[in-house]
Design a protein around this motif. Structure first.
Motif, short mmCIF file in Angstrom:
data_model
loop_
_atom_site.label_atom_id
_atom_site.label_comp_id
_atom_site.label_asym_id
_atom_site.label_seq_id
_atom_site.Cartn_x
_atom_site.Cartn_y
_atom_site.Cartn_z
N GLU A 118 0.82 -1.21 0.00
CA GLU A 118 0.00 0.00 0.00
C GLU A 118 0.85 1.26 0.00
O GLU A 118 0.53 2.25 -0.65
CB GLU A 118 -0.93 0.00 1.22
N GLU A 119 1.95 1.25 0.76
CA GLU A 119 2.73 2.47 0.93
C GLU A 119 3.71 2.74 -0.20
O GLU A 119 4.15 3.87 -0.38
CB GLU A 119 3.49 2.43 2.26
N THR A 120 4.05 1.69 -0.99
CA THR A 120 5.10 1.85 -2.00
C THR A 120 4.70 1.45 -3.41
O THR A 120 5.39 1.80 -4.37
CB THR A 120 6.33 1.01 -1.61
N GLY A 121 3.63 0.66 -3.55
CA GLY A 121 3.26 0.14 -4.87
C GLY A 121 4.01 -1.10 -5.27
O GLY A 121 3.77 -1.67 -6.35
N VAL A 122 4.94 -1.57 -4.43
CA VAL A 122 5.75 -2.75 -4.76
C VAL A 122 4.94 -4.02 -4.50
O VAL A 122 4.27 -4.14 -3.46
CB VAL A 122 7.04 -2.77 -3.92
N THR A 123 4.99 -4.96 -5.43
CA THR A 123 4.28 -6.24 -5.29
C THR A 123 5.27 -7.40 -5.44
O THR A 123 6.46 -7.19 -5.61
CB THR A 123 3.16 -6.36 -6.34
N GLY A 124 4.74 -8.61 -5.37
CA GLY A 124 5.59 -9.80 -5.51
C GLY A 124 6.52 -9.99 -4.31
O GLY A 124 7.62 -10.51 -4.45
N LEU A 125 6.04 -9.60 -3.13
CA LEU A 125 6.87 -9.65 -1.93
C LEU A 125 6.88 -11.04 -1.30
O LEU A 125 5.86 -11.71 -1.21
CB LEU A 125 6.34 -8.65 -0.89
N GLU A 126 8.06 -11.45 -0.88
CA GLU A 126 8.21 -12.74 -0.20
C GLU A 126 9.01 -12.52 1.07
O GLU A 126 10.11 -11.95 1.04
CB GLU A 126 8.94 -13.74 -1.11
N ILE A 127 8.46 -12.95 2.21
CA ILE A 127 9.18 -12.82 3.48
C ILE A 127 10.29 -13.87 3.55
O ILE A 127 10.06 -15.05 3.28
CB ILE A 127 8.22 -12.96 4.67
N THR A 128 11.50 -13.42 3.88
CA THR A 128 12.63 -14.34 4.02
C THR A 128 12.95 -14.65 5.47
O THR A 128 13.43 -15.73 5.78
CB THR A 128 13.88 -13.78 3.31
N LYS A 129 12.69 -13.69 6.38
CA LYS A 129 12.87 -13.98 7.81
C LYS A 129 12.29 -12.86 8.67
O LYS A 129 12.09 -11.74 8.19
CB LYS A 129 14.35 -14.18 8.16
N PHE A 130 12.00 -13.20 9.92
CA PHE A 130 11.62 -12.20 10.92
C PHE A 130 12.90 -11.53 11.40
O PHE A 130 13.91 -12.19 11.65
CB PHE A 130 10.89 -12.85 12.09
N LEU A 131 12.86 -10.20 11.52
CA LEU A 131 14.06 -9.46 11.92
C LEU A 131 14.06 -9.06 13.38
O LEU A 131 14.99 -9.37 14.12
CB LEU A 131 14.18 -8.18 11.06
N TYR A 132 13.05 -8.33 13.80
CA TYR A 132 13.16 -7.62 15.07
C TYR A 132 11.80 -7.04 15.42
O TYR A 132 10.94 -6.88 14.55
CB TYR A 132 14.17 -6.47 14.87
N ARG A 133 11.63 -6.71 16.67
CA ARG A 133 10.43 -6.01 17.13
C ARG A 133 10.87 -4.69 17.74
O ARG A 133 11.71 -4.68 18.65
CB ARG A 133 9.73 -6.88 18.18
N THR A 134 10.36 -3.59 17.22
CA THR A 134 10.73 -2.29 17.76
C THR A 134 9.56 -1.68 18.52
O THR A 134 8.40 -2.01 18.28
CB THR A 134 11.17 -1.30 16.65
N HIS A 135 9.91 -0.78 19.45
CA HIS A 135 8.91 -0.09 20.27
C HIS A 135 9.18 1.40 20.21
O HIS A 135 10.32 1.84 20.43
CB HIS A 135 9.01 -0.53 21.74
N HIS A 136 8.16 2.19 19.91
CA HIS A 136 8.33 3.64 20.02
C HIS A 136 7.02 4.30 20.44
O HIS A 136 5.93 3.74 20.26
CB HIS A 136 8.90 4.25 18.73
N ILE A 137 7.18 5.47 21.00
CA ILE A 137 6.05 6.24 21.53
C ILE A 137 5.61 7.27 20.48
O ILE A 137 6.45 7.93 19.86
CB ILE A 137 6.45 6.99 22.82
N PHE A 138 4.30 7.40 20.30
CA PHE A 138 3.79 8.48 19.46
C PHE A 138 2.55 9.05 20.14
O PHE A 138 2.04 8.49 21.12
CB PHE A 138 3.50 8.00 18.04
#
Length: 202
Positions: A118-138
């Motif tokens: 949705e944010e970039t228009g890029v398709t054909g995406l395949e997940i290769t691995k889980f990286l990390y979980r980040t936390h931030h305040i907004f």
């Protein structure tokens, strides 16, 4: 140990009894909005302040954190193309990676792929691995919230047009090689930098 970012200032969560130079508070007892306001005031005055939230149990650190503020869960992607370039977006005058809020009952992998598309228009995406979980305040509607983002490494052979999602405040989408990515990370967020190795940051 975990880091929760308020802008670029991390609040450290750990099981250590104390960390030199940090103000220690029990995570069970902390008034987190007051800590956040103090950090923002000090940051505006260019005064460094360091907070350390403590619990003897690592599992309880996150469990307690999630009771302190409303939690927004999101999925995001660090996307590589065939040239090993990384997909960046420009939002709020910073370089960022595509991410967004998970929909109700949506699993994190599905949310991450959907948001990148949705944010970039890029398709054909395949997940290769889980990286990390980040936390931030907004802040939204005058209330501090905690965003928890699950990041996945992805690959694609997409060679089409990059389309920024303007209604989400995204002004640019760019593929960046290592040299350009290193430059972009100088104008990015600390929680995004955590997703890159030292060869990008050094």
């Amino acid at each position: 140990m975990y880091k929760v970012f308020v802008n670029n200032t991390p609040i450290i969560l750990s099981t250590k009894k104390s960390i030199e130079g940090y103000i220690k508070i029990s995570i069970k007892e902390v008034d987190l909005p007051s800590v956040i306001r103090d950090i923002l005031q000090k940051e505006a005055a260019k005064i460094e302040v360091k907070y350390h939230l403590y619990h003897k149990s690592e599992d309880k650190l996150i469990e307690q954190l999630y009771t302190k503020l409303p939690v927004v869960v999101a999925g995001g992607g660090k996307v590589y193309n065939d040239k090993k370039e990384v997909l960046f977006i420009r939002r709020n005058d910073k370089w960022d990676l595509p991410k967004g809020k998970a929909e109700k009952k949506e699993d994190m992998e599905t949310a991450a792929i959907r948001e990148v598309e949705e944010e970039t228009g890029v398709t054909g995406l395949e997940i290769t691995k889980f990286l990390y979980r980040t936390h931030h305040i907004f802040k939204r509607n005058g209330e501090f919230r905690l965003k928890v983002t699950y990041w996945f490494e992805m690959k694609t052979d997409y060679k089409g047009e990059l389309i920024p999602q303007l209604n989400e405040g995204i002004t640019k989408v760019k593929w960046k090689d290592r040299k350009k990515a290193k430059k972009a990370l100088l104008d990015s967020y600390e929680n995004i930098k955590q997703l890159f190795s030292y060869e990008y940051l050094g």
